[in-house]
Design an enzyme around this catalytic site. Structure first.
Site, PDB file in Angstrom:
ATOM      1  N   ALA A 116       0.829  -1.207   0.000  1.00 47.29           N
ATOM      2  CA  ALA A 116       0.000   0.000   0.000  1.00 47.29           C
ATOM      3  C   ALA A 116       0.862   1.255   0.000  1.00 47.29           C
ATOM      4  CB  ALA A 116      -0.931  -0.002   1.210  1.00 47.29           C
ATOM      5  N   THR A 136      -8.403 -15.457  -6.193  1.00 52.58           N
ATOM      6  CA  THR A 136      -7.905 -14.588  -7.259  1.00 52.58           C
ATOM      7  C   THR A 136      -7.683 -13.203  -6.665  1.00 52.58           C
ATOM      8  OG1 THR A 136      -8.998 -15.850  -9.009  1.00 52.58           O
ATOM      9  CG2 THR A 136      -8.416 -13.565  -9.512  1.00 52.58           C
ATOM     10  N   LEU A 137      -6.484 -12.681  -6.878  1.00 54.34           N
ATOM     11  CA  LEU A 137      -6.079 -11.381  -6.342  1.00 54.34           C
ATOM     12  C   LEU A 137      -5.998 -10.361  -7.473  1.00 54.34           C
ATOM     13  CD1 LEU A 137      -2.991 -12.836  -4.461  1.00 54.34           C
ATOM     14  CD2 LEU A 137      -5.085 -12.086  -3.346  1.00 54.34           C
ATOM     15  N   GLU A 138      -6.398  -9.135  -7.210  1.00 55.36           N
ATOM     16  CA  GLU A 138      -6.203  -8.055  -8.174  1.00 55.36           C
ATOM     17  C   GLU A 138      -5.257  -7.041  -7.560  1.00 55.36           C
ATOM     18  OE1 GLU A 138      -7.544  -3.944  -9.741  1.00 55.36           O
ATOM     19  OE2 GLU A 138      -9.166  -5.067  -8.799  1.00 55.36           O
TER      20      GLU A 138
END
Length: 189
Positions: A116, A136-138
């Site tokens: 971040a 599932t990661l974005e």
């Protein structure tokens, strides 16, 4: 209702295989040196990103991103120890860990502060009761510079929220379309 502790996470991982592979503590180093940590934390579990990435591309400038009619050529597949996300773009990946969420738990995913602070935002929808699969990661790169995401290192934290009572209808009960996913899953309609 409340957030589950490290003790509960370890018990569920051992008893029901809630997280596989599972790391009971925090891992901060590997044979190459310091890494972005993963494993059990005080009130969550820091997941790792696998080596499979789908990087968004605008090569096909006539394409429109449409969740109902998704054009798979909007992504370039990459397998590697890291992924370079273009400026103001995003990539999809999946967790190393496979999850089996208990019927009385909702799981929320938040990004790790290390990413971040570099302008990389992690987005994952909640893991509903009795959902299972690789997550599932974005990764969204909000910066004007290319950004790097490392495989096999921590990328996000899962928080497990216990319900006061068990839900009537779980994700499994209603036959959710993302049940049992194993790779980087694109939108399904």
């Amino acid at each position: 209702m409340g957030i589950k502790s490290d003790r509960w996470i370890r018990e569920q991982a051992q008893k029901s295989g809630m997280i596989e592979p599972f790391e009971a503590g925090q891992v901060r180093e590997n044979e190459q040196g310091r890494i972005v940590s993963y494993g059990t934390s005080s009130y969550g579990y820091d997941v790792r990103c696998s080596r499979e990435f789908k990087i968004f591309t605008n090569v096909h400038t006539s394409s429109v991103v449409d969740p109902k009619d998704f054009d798979e050529t909007s992504f370039v597949d990459v397998v590697g120890d890291y992924c370079i996300i273009p400026p103001n773009s995003f990539a999809l990946a999946r967790t190393v860990e496979y999850f089996r969420i208990p019927r009385d738990v909702l799981t929320i995913c938040l990004g790790k502060s290390t990413y971040a602070r570099c302008g990389i935002i992690v987005n994952v929808t909640p893991l509903e009761p009795e959902w299972e699969g690789h997550v599932t990661l974005e990764f969204s790169n909000t910066t004007t510079l290319p950004a790097k995401v490392y495989a096999n290192e921590g990328v996000a934290q899962m928080l497990f929220i216990g319900a006061d009572d068990v839900c009537e209808t779980s994700y499994k009960d209603r036959g959710g379309k993302y049940q049992g996913q194993t790779g980087v899953q694109l939108p399904i309609t």
